[in-house]
Design a protein around this motif. Structure first.
Motif, PDB file in Angstrom:
ATOM      1  N   ASP A  75      -3.856 107.027  91.302  1.00  0.00           N
ATOM      2  CA  ASP A  75      -3.728 108.204  90.447  1.00  0.00           C
ATOM      3  C   ASP A  75      -3.532 107.832  88.982  1.00  0.00           C
ATOM      4  OD1 ASP A  75      -4.050 110.048  92.483  1.00  0.00           O
ATOM      5  OD2 ASP A  75      -1.926 109.979  93.025  1.00  0.00           O
ATOM      6  N   ASP A  76      -3.330 106.556  88.695  1.00  0.00           N
ATOM      7  CA  ASP A  76      -3.194 106.089  87.318  1.00  0.00           C
ATOM      8  C   ASP A  76      -4.550 106.217  86.617  1.00  0.00           C
ATOM      9  OD1 ASP A  76      -2.166 104.899  85.041  1.00  0.00           O
ATOM     10  OD2 ASP A  76      -2.582 102.863  85.768  1.00  0.00           O
ATOM     11  N   PRO A  77      -4.595 106.761  85.402  1.00  0.00           N
ATOM     12  CA  PRO A  77      -5.884 106.950  84.720  1.00  0.00           C
ATOM     13  C   PRO A  77      -6.679 105.659  84.524  1.00  0.00           C
ATOM     14  CG  PRO A  77      -4.175 108.206  83.618  1.00  0.00           C
ATOM     15  CD  PRO A  77      -3.495 107.383  84.661  1.00  0.00           C
ATOM     16  N   VAL A  79      -6.664 103.047  86.459  1.00  0.00           N
ATOM     17  CA  VAL A  79      -7.198 102.653  87.769  1.00  0.00           C
ATOM     18  C   VAL A  79      -8.371 103.555  88.143  1.00  0.00           C
ATOM     19  CG1 VAL A  79      -6.636 102.361  90.206  1.00  0.00           C
ATOM     20  CG2 VAL A  79      -4.968 101.725  88.469  1.00  0.00           C
ATOM     21  N   ARG A  80      -8.300 104.820  87.788  1.00  0.00           N
ATOM     22  CA  ARG A  80      -9.433 105.723  88.031  1.00  0.00           C
ATOM     23  C   ARG A  80     -10.677 105.258  87.289  1.00  0.00           C
ATOM     24  NH1 ARG A  80      -6.667 111.651  87.218  1.00  0.00           N
ATOM     25  NH2 ARG A  80      -5.198 111.495  88.939  1.00  0.00           N
ATOM     26  N   ILE A  81     -10.481 104.850  86.039  1.00  0.00           N
ATOM     27  CA  ILE A  81     -11.600 104.353  85.243  1.00  0.00           C
ATOM     28  C   ILE A  81     -12.171 103.088  85.871  1.00  0.00           C
ATOM     29  CG2 ILE A  81     -12.220 103.384  82.994  1.00  0.00           C
ATOM     30  CD1 ILE A  81     -10.142 105.351  81.787  1.00  0.00           C
ATOM     31  N   PHE A  82     -11.288 102.197  86.335  1.00  0.00           N
ATOM     32  CA  PHE A  82     -11.749 100.975  86.988  1.00  0.00           C
ATOM     33  C   PHE A  82     -12.523 101.279  88.264  1.00  0.00           C
ATOM     34  CE2 PHE A  82     -10.864  98.130  90.548  1.00  0.00           C
ATOM     35  CZ  PHE A  82     -11.643  97.053  90.167  1.00  0.00           C
ATOM     36  N   LEU A  83     -11.993 102.159  89.110  1.00  0.00           N
ATOM     37  CA  LEU A  83     -12.677 102.476  90.370  1.00  0.00           C
ATOM     38  C   LEU A  83     -14.045 103.109  90.116  1.00  0.00           C
ATOM     39  CD1 LEU A  83      -9.694 103.760  92.526  1.00  0.00           C
ATOM     40  CD2 LEU A  83     -10.967 101.638  92.815  1.00  0.00           C
ATOM     41  N   HIS A  84     -14.120 103.985  89.123  1.00  0.00           N
ATOM     42  CA  HIS A  84     -15.403 104.593  88.795  1.00  0.00           C
ATOM     43  C   HIS A  84     -16.396 103.535  88.327  1.00  0.00           C
ATOM     44  CE1 HIS A  84     -18.374 106.689  86.265  1.00  0.00           C
ATOM     45  NE2 HIS A  84     -18.272 107.639  87.198  1.00  0.00           N
ATOM     46  N   ILE A 106     -13.095 110.913  83.095  1.00  0.00           N
ATOM     47  CA  ILE A 106     -12.772 110.197  84.341  1.00  0.00           C
ATOM     48  C   ILE A 106     -11.273 110.047  84.490  1.00  0.00           C
ATOM     49  CG2 ILE A 106     -13.016 107.994  85.557  1.00  0.00           C
ATOM     50  CD1 ILE A 106     -15.763 107.743  84.139  1.00  0.00           C
ATOM     51  N   ALA A 107     -10.565 109.774  83.401  1.00  0.00           N
ATOM     52  CA  ALA A 107      -9.114 109.605  83.446  1.00  0.00           C
ATOM     53  C   ALA A 107      -8.417 110.895  83.861  1.00  0.00           C
ATOM     54  CB  ALA A 107      -8.595 109.128  82.100  1.00  0.00           C
ATOM     55  N   ARG A 108      -8.995 112.050  83.546  1.00  0.00           N
ATOM     56  CA  ARG A 108      -8.390 113.329  83.916  1.00  0.00           C
ATOM     57  C   ARG A 108      -8.821 113.815  85.298  1.00  0.00           C
ATOM     58  NH1 ARG A 108     -10.289 114.837  78.763  1.00  0.00           N
ATOM     59  NH2 ARG A 108     -11.801 116.140  79.827  1.00  0.00           N
ATOM     60  N   THR A 109      -9.915 113.277  85.819  1.00  0.00           N
ATOM     61  CA  THR A 109     -10.481 113.749  87.082  1.00  0.00           C
ATOM     62  C   THR A 109      -9.957 112.906  88.239  1.00  0.00           C
ATOM     63  OG1 THR A 109     -12.483 114.307  85.872  1.00  0.00           O
ATOM     64  CG2 THR A 109     -12.636 114.296  88.261  1.00  0.00           C
ATOM     65  N   ASP A 110      -9.697 113.554  89.354  1.00  0.00           N
ATOM     66  CA  ASP A 110      -9.273 112.835  90.547  1.00  0.00           C
ATOM     67  C   ASP A 110     -10.441 111.999  91.061  1.00  0.00           C
ATOM     68  OD1 ASP A 110      -7.951 111.939  92.769  1.00  0.00           O
ATOM     69  OD2 ASP A 110      -7.988 113.858  93.832  1.00  0.00           O
ATOM     70  N   ILE A 111     -10.190 110.724  91.317  1.00  0.00           N
ATOM     71  CA  ILE A 111     -11.266 109.812  91.744  1.00  0.00           C
ATOM     72  C   ILE A 111     -11.843 110.229  93.089  1.00  0.00           C
ATOM     73  CG2 ILE A 111      -9.698 108.152  92.836  1.00  0.00           C
ATOM     74  CD1 ILE A 111     -12.880 107.300  90.858  1.00  0.00           C
ATOM     75  N   LEU A 112     -11.047 110.890  93.909  1.00  0.00           N
ATOM     76  CA  LEU A 112     -11.528 111.290  95.231  1.00  0.00           C
ATOM     77  C   LEU A 112     -12.580 112.388  95.148  1.00  0.00           C
ATOM     78  CD1 LEU A 112      -8.114 111.277  97.096  1.00  0.00           C
ATOM     79  CD2 LEU A 112      -9.796 109.454  96.954  1.00  0.00           C
ATOM     80  N   THR A 113     -12.616 113.134  94.042  1.00  0.00           N
ATOM     81  CA  THR A 113     -13.640 114.162  93.881  1.00  0.00           C
ATOM     82  C   THR A 113     -14.921 113.593  93.275  1.00  0.00           C
ATOM     83  OG1 THR A 113     -12.796 114.784  91.701  1.00  0.00           O
ATOM     84  CG2 THR A 113     -11.914 115.976  93.615  1.00  0.00           C
ATOM     85  N   ILE A 114     -14.852 112.419  92.676  1.00  0.00           N
ATOM     86  CA  ILE A 114     -16.034 111.787  92.084  1.00  0.00           C
ATOM     87  C   ILE A 114     -16.879 111.103  93.153  1.00  0.00           C
ATOM     88  CG2 ILE A 114     -16.782 109.988  90.478  1.00  0.00           C
ATOM     89  CD1 ILE A 114     -14.352 110.627  88.784  1.00  0.00           C
ATOM     90  N   LEU A 115     -16.237 110.680  94.243  1.00  0.00           N
ATOM     91  CA  LEU A 115     -16.939 109.967  95.311  1.00  0.00           C
ATOM     92  C   LEU A 115     -17.441 110.935  96.365  1.00  0.00           C
ATOM     93  CD1 LEU A 115     -14.427 107.038  95.670  1.00  0.00           C
ATOM     94  CD2 LEU A 115     -16.665 106.953  94.602  1.00  0.00           C
ATOM     95  N   ASN A 116     -18.576 110.611  96.954  1.00  0.00           N
ATOM     96  CA  ASN A 116     -19.161 111.421  98.021  1.00  0.00           C
ATOM     97  C   ASN A 116     -18.864 110.729  99.351  1.00  0.00           C
ATOM     98  OD1 ASN A 116     -20.619 113.049  99.665  1.00  0.00           O
ATOM     99  ND2 ASN A 116     -22.565 112.783  98.607  1.00  0.00           N
ATOM    100  N   PRO A 117     -17.894 111.213 100.108  1.00  0.00           N
ATOM    101  CA  PRO A 117     -17.505 110.510 101.340  1.00  0.00           C
ATOM    102  C   PRO A 117     -18.575 110.542 102.425  1.00  0.00           C
ATOM    103  CG  PRO A 117     -16.318 112.572 101.154  1.00  0.00           C
ATOM    104  CD  PRO A 117     -17.065 112.385  99.875  1.00  0.00           C
ATOM    105  N   ASP A 118     -19.509 111.479 102.356  1.00  0.00           N
ATOM    106  CA  ASP A 118     -20.550 111.540 103.378  1.00  0.00           C
ATOM    107  C   ASP A 118     -21.514 110.367 103.304  1.00  0.00           C
ATOM    108  OD1 ASP A 118     -19.520 113.909 104.355  1.00  0.00           O
ATOM    109  OD2 ASP A 118     -20.719 115.123 102.989  1.00  0.00           O
ATOM    110  N   LYS A 119     -21.635 109.758 102.136  1.00  0.00           N
ATOM    111  CA  LYS A 119     -22.533 108.613 101.979  1.00  0.00           C
ATOM    112  C   LYS A 119     -21.828 107.274 102.162  1.00  0.00           C
ATOM    113  CE  LYS A 119     -25.700 111.048  98.969  1.00  0.00           C
ATOM    114  NZ  LYS A 119     -26.385 111.061  97.684  1.00  0.00           N
ATOM    115  N   MET A 120     -20.503 107.303 102.281  1.00  0.00           N
ATOM    116  CA  MET A 120     -19.739 106.068 102.410  1.00  0.00           C
ATOM    117  C   MET A 120     -19.654 105.684 103.882  1.00  0.00           C
ATOM    118  SD  MET A 120     -16.739 107.001  99.727  1.00  0.00           S
ATOM    119  CE  MET A 120     -16.165 105.395  99.291  1.00  0.00           C
ATOM    120  N   PRO A 121     -19.859 104.408 104.207  1.00  0.00           N
ATOM    121  CA  PRO A 121     -19.780 104.002 105.613  1.00  0.00           C
ATOM    122  C   PRO A 121     -18.342 104.048 106.107  1.00  0.00           C
ATOM    123  CG  PRO A 121     -20.065 102.096 104.210  1.00  0.00           C
ATOM    124  CD  PRO A 121     -20.193 103.296 103.327  1.00  0.00           C
TER     125      PRO A 121
END
Length: 169
Positions: A75-77, A79-84, A106-121
């Motif tokens: 949830d750290d901004p 770390v969100r930037i790094f994950l993105h 990106i720092a204000r947005t939750d990283i879990l909403t940026i990722l599409n879990p349906d495409k992730m194995p």
């Protein structure tokens, strides 16, 4: 998507057989997978380590950046930037189509909403943790705990009065 699932996906994405440059180290019940990511946007991130820790009846995952001993919070901004940046560089198909590109958004947005879990194995299950059992699994007879050893005392047996005789009504 849950935070736990994201950390679990990071661990399996850093498989040394799949990801070039990743290294795995084992220490007791812990497994560490380390990568020196090549991210031009974030030159200050020199290494990332994902830890898989086995505990009784559960598996935990932690993310460490730059060799720090304390796990980071996703949830750290920063770390969100790094994950993105990491997913954009190594797995761009996991991002949603309209993912933000600038660091402030990106720092204000939750990283879990940026990722599409349906495409992730590995996210095709109905739940994030394999230790959880859904009602659907119970109805299908798949509890998943048949192979888990239960805590017992050696040589201790139930008394015959507790055994099911079947003929008593």
């Amino acid at each position: 998507m849950l935070k736990f699932t994201l950390l679990k996906n990071l661990y399996y994405a850093l498989d040394p057989e799949i990801m070039e440059g990743a290294q795995e180290k084992r220490s007791g019940d812990n497994r560490y997978r380390t990568l020196q990511p090549d991210l031009p946007d974030l030159p200050e991130i020199t290494s990332m380590t994902v830890n898989e820790r086995y505990l009784p009846y559960v598996t935990l995952y932690y993310l460490y950046l730059n060799g720090n001993r304390q796990p980071v919070d996703i949830d750290d901004p920063d770390v969100r930037i790094f994950l993105h940046a990491f997913y954009r560089r190594y797995f761009p198909e996991y991002l949603v189509e309209n993912a933000p590109q600038d660091k402030e958004t990106i720092a204000r947005t939750d990283i879990l909403t940026i990722l599409n879990p349906d495409k992730m194995p590995g996210y095709d299950n109905d739940y994030a943790m394999r230790e959880l059992v859904t009602v659907k699994d119970l109805r299908n007879g798949k509890t998943g705990d048949e192979h888990i050893r239960k805590a017992t005392f050696p040589g201790l047996r139930f008394s015959s009065k507790y055994k099911d005789r079947g003929d008593e009504e």
